[in-house]
Design a protein around this motif. Structure first.
Motif, mmCIF file in Angstrom:
data_model
loop_
_atom_site.group_PDB
_atom_site.id
_atom_site.type_symbol
_atom_site.label_atom_id
_atom_site.label_comp_id
_atom_site.label_asym_id
_atom_site.label_seq_id
_atom_site.Cartn_x
_atom_site.Cartn_y
_atom_site.Cartn_z
ATOM 1 N N GLU A 68 0.829 -1.210 0.000
ATOM 2 C CA GLU A 68 0.000 0.000 0.000
ATOM 3 C C GLU A 68 0.863 1.260 0.000
ATOM 4 O OE1 GLU A 68 -2.488 -0.380 3.350
ATOM 5 O OE2 GLU A 68 -3.801 -1.929 2.449
ATOM 6 N N LYS A 69 1.911 1.252 0.822
ATOM 7 C CA LYS A 69 2.767 2.434 0.905
ATOM 8 C C LYS A 69 3.515 2.668 -0.392
ATOM 9 C CE LYS A 69 3.777 5.742 3.744
ATOM 10 N NZ LYS A 69 2.706 6.531 4.363
ATOM 11 N N THR A 70 3.977 1.620 -1.011
ATOM 12 C CA THR A 70 4.680 1.755 -2.294
ATOM 13 C C THR A 70 3.761 2.353 -3.347
ATOM 14 O OG1 THR A 70 6.045 -0.165 -1.742
ATOM 15 C CG2 THR A 70 5.972 0.512 -4.048
ATOM 16 N N ALA A 71 2.533 1.880 -3.375
ATOM 17 C CA ALA A 71 1.566 2.424 -4.339
ATOM 18 C C ALA A 71 1.300 3.896 -4.069
ATOM 19 C CB ALA A 71 0.265 1.617 -4.273
ATOM 20 N N GLU A 72 1.202 4.214 -2.769
ATOM 21 C CA GLU A 72 0.949 5.631 -2.423
ATOM 22 C C GLU A 72 2.124 6.516 -2.840
ATOM 23 O OE1 GLU A 72 0.102 8.329 1.587
ATOM 24 O OE2 GLU A 72 0.248 6.136 1.701
ATOM 25 N N ILE A 73 3.355 6.072 -2.558
ATOM 26 C CA ILE A 73 4.536 6.859 -2.928
ATOM 27 C C ILE A 73 4.642 6.996 -4.440
ATOM 28 C CG2 ILE A 73 7.056 6.867 -2.916
ATOM 29 C CD1 ILE A 73 6.899 5.571 -0.150
ATOM 30 N N GLY A 74 4.326 5.898 -5.146
ATOM 31 C CA GLY A 74 4.370 5.975 -6.601
ATOM 32 C C GLY A 74 3.387 6.996 -7.149
ATOM 33 N N HIS A 75 2.186 7.014 -6.544
ATOM 34 C CA HIS A 75 1.187 7.981 -6.995
ATOM 35 C C HIS A 75 1.650 9.405 -6.740
ATOM 36 C CE1 HIS A 75 -2.720 9.757 -7.825
ATOM 37 N NE2 HIS A 75 -2.703 10.332 -6.609
ATOM 38 N N LYS A 76 2.177 9.636 -5.517
ATOM 39 C CA LYS A 76 2.636 10.991 -5.204
ATOM 40 C C LYS A 76 3.821 11.397 -6.076
ATOM 41 C CE LYS A 76 1.085 11.033 -0.396
ATOM 42 N NZ LYS A 76 1.492 11.139 1.017
ATOM 43 N N THR A 77 4.704 10.433 -6.335
ATOM 44 C CA THR A 77 5.857 10.733 -7.189
ATOM 45 C C THR A 77 5.425 11.147 -8.586
ATOM 46 O OG1 THR A 77 7.188 9.145 -5.965
ATOM 47 C CG2 THR A 77 7.989 9.798 -8.129
ATOM 48 N N GLY A 78 4.418 10.430 -9.118
ATOM 49 C CA GLY A 78 3.915 10.793 -10.433
ATOM 50 C C GLY A 78 3.336 12.194 -10.451
ATOM 51 N N VAL A 79 2.614 12.547 -9.394
ATOM 52 C CA VAL A 79 2.029 13.890 -9.320
ATOM 53 C C VAL A 79 3.122 14.944 -9.243
ATOM 54 C CG1 VAL A 79 0.588 15.423 -7.910
ATOM 55 C CG2 VAL A 79 -0.091 13.038 -8.290
ATOM 56 N N ILE A 80 4.139 14.673 -8.393
ATOM 57 C CA ILE A 80 5.224 15.655 -8.244
ATOM 58 C C ILE A 80 5.982 15.838 -9.552
ATOM 59 C CG2 ILE A 80 7.416 16.058 -7.087
ATOM 60 C CD1 ILE A 80 6.226 14.741 -4.618
ATOM 61 N N LEU A 81 6.240 14.741 -10.215
ATOM 62 C CA LEU A 81 6.967 14.840 -11.481
ATOM 63 C C LEU A 81 6.174 15.630 -12.503
ATOM 64 C CD1 LEU A 81 8.516 11.274 -11.773
ATOM 65 C CD2 LEU A 81 9.711 13.428 -11.303
ATOM 66 N N GLN A 82 4.888 15.374 -12.558
ATOM 67 C CA GLN A 82 4.066 16.132 -13.508
ATOM 68 C C GLN A 82 4.066 17.616 -13.179
ATOM 69 O OE1 GLN A 82 0.200 14.349 -13.621
ATOM 70 N NE2 GLN A 82 0.943 12.453 -14.594
ATOM 71 N N GLU A 83 3.929 17.916 -11.905
ATOM 72 C CA GLU A 83 3.934 19.340 -11.517
ATOM 73 C C GLU A 83 5.315 19.948 -11.733
ATOM 74 O OE1 GLU A 83 2.602 19.461 -7.540
ATOM 75 O OE2 GLU A 83 0.488 19.050 -8.037
ATOM 76 N N GLY A 84 6.373 19.184 -11.462
ATOM 77 C CA GLY A 84 7.723 19.723 -11.644
ATOM 78 C C GLY A 84 8.050 19.974 -13.113
ATOM 79 N N LEU A 85 7.568 19.136 -13.988
ATOM 80 C CA LEU A 85 7.814 19.362 -15.406
ATOM 81 C C LEU A 85 7.101 20.595 -15.906
ATOM 82 C CD1 LEU A 85 7.648 15.678 -16.711
ATOM 83 C CD2 LEU A 85 9.685 17.124 -16.447
ATOM 84 N N LYS A 86 5.965 20.872 -15.267
ATOM 85 C CA LYS A 86 5.225 22.069 -15.682
ATOM 86 C C LYS A 86 5.940 23.349 -15.233
ATOM 87 C CE LYS A 86 0.732 19.772 -15.748
ATOM 88 N NZ LYS A 86 -0.613 19.707 -15.162
ATOM 89 N N THR A 87 6.596 23.266 -14.090
ATOM 90 C CA THR A 87 7.334 24.442 -13.596
ATOM 91 C C THR A 87 8.707 24.490 -14.257
ATOM 92 O OG1 THR A 87 8.216 23.187 -11.747
ATOM 93 C CG2 THR A 87 6.131 24.333 -11.384
ATOM 94 N N LYS A 88 9.201 25.698 -14.434
ATOM 95 C CA LYS A 88 10.472 25.869 -15.124
ATOM 96 C C LYS A 88 11.615 26.249 -14.174
ATOM 97 C CE LYS A 88 8.237 27.369 -19.388
ATOM 98 N NZ LYS A 88 8.127 28.455 -20.409
ATOM 99 N N GLY A 89 11.260 26.582 -12.937
ATOM 100 C CA GLY A 89 12.307 27.047 -12.031
ATOM 101 C C GLY A 89 12.968 25.946 -11.258
ATOM 102 N N ILE A 90 12.474 24.687 -11.296
ATOM 103 C CA ILE A 90 13.019 23.616 -10.472
ATOM 104 C C ILE A 90 13.438 22.474 -11.372
ATOM 105 C CG2 ILE A 90 12.538 22.010 -8.598
ATOM 106 C CD1 ILE A 90 10.504 23.946 -7.535
ATOM 107 N N ASP A 91 14.604 21.929 -11.124
ATOM 108 C CA ASP A 91 15.141 20.826 -11.929
ATOM 109 C C ASP A 91 14.531 19.496 -11.491
ATOM 110 O OD1 ASP A 91 16.537 19.162 -13.482
ATOM 111 O OD2 ASP A 91 18.497 20.095 -13.120
ATOM 112 N N LYS A 92 14.516 18.582 -12.425
ATOM 113 C CA LYS A 92 13.982 17.236 -12.114
ATOM 114 C C LYS A 92 14.838 16.514 -11.105
ATOM 115 C CE LYS A 92 13.881 15.952 -16.396
ATOM 116 N NZ LYS A 92 13.709 15.049 -17.568
ATOM 117 N N GLU A 93 16.109 16.880 -11.020
ATOM 118 C CA GLU A 93 16.984 16.188 -10.082
ATOM 119 C C GLU A 93 16.576 16.454 -8.645
ATOM 120 O OE1 GLU A 93 20.913 17.363 -10.947
ATOM 121 O OE2 GLU A 93 20.996 16.276 -12.877
#
Length: 345
Positions: free
Chosen positions: A255-280
């Motif tokens: 359950e925790k792995t699935a939750e982290i994966g979901h949050k990671t996907g959301v963060i990555l999507q939001e981070g790609l939309k922003t230009k001031g923060i690197d993916k690293e």
């Protein structure tokens, strides 16, 4: 008119004779014993040879006046009736027992004296020879029934197998199967017990059969209880599997792995939309979160809430992304010197 009366009388006589002959045919010799050693005993304490007659019909018939004989010479048709009667013994009148109802039997004592009773006849019987015995009607002319009795052992009898059978349907009966005064119900010449004794005189067959039955029953019980035990074990196993709870750590990890994966996907999507923060940056954050989870920093037990705040600093952008800021040099602060004593002057 006289001729008509004569014809009518003749017809009545013929009809009566025919009816009488039919009734006579219902009386049969039923059983004979020629050597009585320990069988029936008469009212005088004497054991005599005896003969039994039976009424095989369902109508009542009186056998009084009929004749019994063992003298074959009476078969001579040229012999006169008075001469034939001298060689026979007549069943006397005056006894109600001679009135035979349907399927009833009556027994007569032979080698006896008629003066001893109605059922005592002077018919001669020799136990050492085969005996021919015959039953005649009241006119001593019509042979109703006859049988030749073989030489019998002591207390054996010669009996008719079937009430309405022919003269050939007779058998020799052992002493324990003699049936004087009752119908002959035996249809075999040897009982099952006697046959078993004859075929297995030492009892080996009986012992083997008994042991076989016992072992068969034990084997059947063993098979039954074995199958029952197997069935119960399978049912118990199925019941445990059906009621077994999933492993909590494994479930929580998934359950925790699935939750982290979901949050990671959301963060990555939001981070790609922003230009001031690197993916690293996000990758570093995700790695730190997984490390904290692996070190059991956060609670994963069901029903437990973490109340005490634990600041990990994982979301502090200043500390995590130092390459975006200029280094701050430390400043030196010189405190002013406070004048004392003579300097105040």
């Amino acid at each position: 008119m006289k001729k008509f009366g004569f014809l009518l009388g003749t017809l009545l006589v013929i009809t009566a004779s025919t009816a009488s002959a039919q009734m006579d045919a219902s009386i049969k010799l039923n059983e004979v014993m020629t050597d009585n050693k320990s069988s029936l005993i008469d009212e005088y304490g004497v054991r005599n040879a005896w003969v039994e007659i039976a009424n095989i019909s369902h109508s009542t018939y009186n056998v009084r006046g009929m004749y019994l004989t063992t003298d074959r010479s009476v078969l001579d048709k040229k012999m006169s009736v008075p001469e034939r009667q001298k060689r026979m013994s007549q069943i006397p009148n005056g006894d109600v027992r001679t009135q035979l109802s349907g399927q009833q039997t009556l027994l007569f004592q032979l080698n006896s004296q008629p003066a001893r009773g109605t059922l005592h006849l002077s018919v001669k019987v020799d136990s050492c020879k085969s005996t021919w015995i015959a039953l005649y009607n009241g006119n001593a002319t019509q042979l109703i029934d006859s049988i030749t009795v073989p030489v019998l052992k002591a207390d054996q009898s010669y009996a008719r197998i079937s009430n309405n059978g022919t003269a050939g349907d007779w058998e020799v009966k052992s002493a324990d199967r003699v049936t004087p005064g009752i119908q002959n119900v035996t249809t075999v010449s040897e009982s099952k017990i006697e046959k078993f004794k004859r075929e297995d005189p030492h009892g080996f067959g009986m012992a083997l059969m008994a042991m076989g039955i016992v072992f068969f029953c034990l084997a059947l019980l063993w098979i039954t209880f074995t199958l029952f035990g197997m069935l119960m074990r399978h049912m118990d196993t199925a019941r445990k599997v059906a009621h077994q709870q999933p492993i909590k750590p494994f479930t929580k990890t998934v359950e925790k792995t699935a939750e982290i994966g979901h949050k990671t996907g959301v963060i990555l999507q939001e981070g790609l939309k922003t230009k001031g923060i690197d993916k690293e940056v996000y990758m570093a954050v995700i790695g730190m979160a997984l490390k904290q989870y692996q070190d059991d920093v956060h609670d994963v037990e069901s029903g437990i809430i973490t109340i005490k705040h634990h600041d990990t600093g994982w979301d502090d952008e200043y500390q995590q992304m130092t390459h975006f800021h200029e280094p701050v040099l430390p400043t030196t602060h010189i405190a002013p010197k406070i004048p004392t004593g003579p300097e105040l002057k």
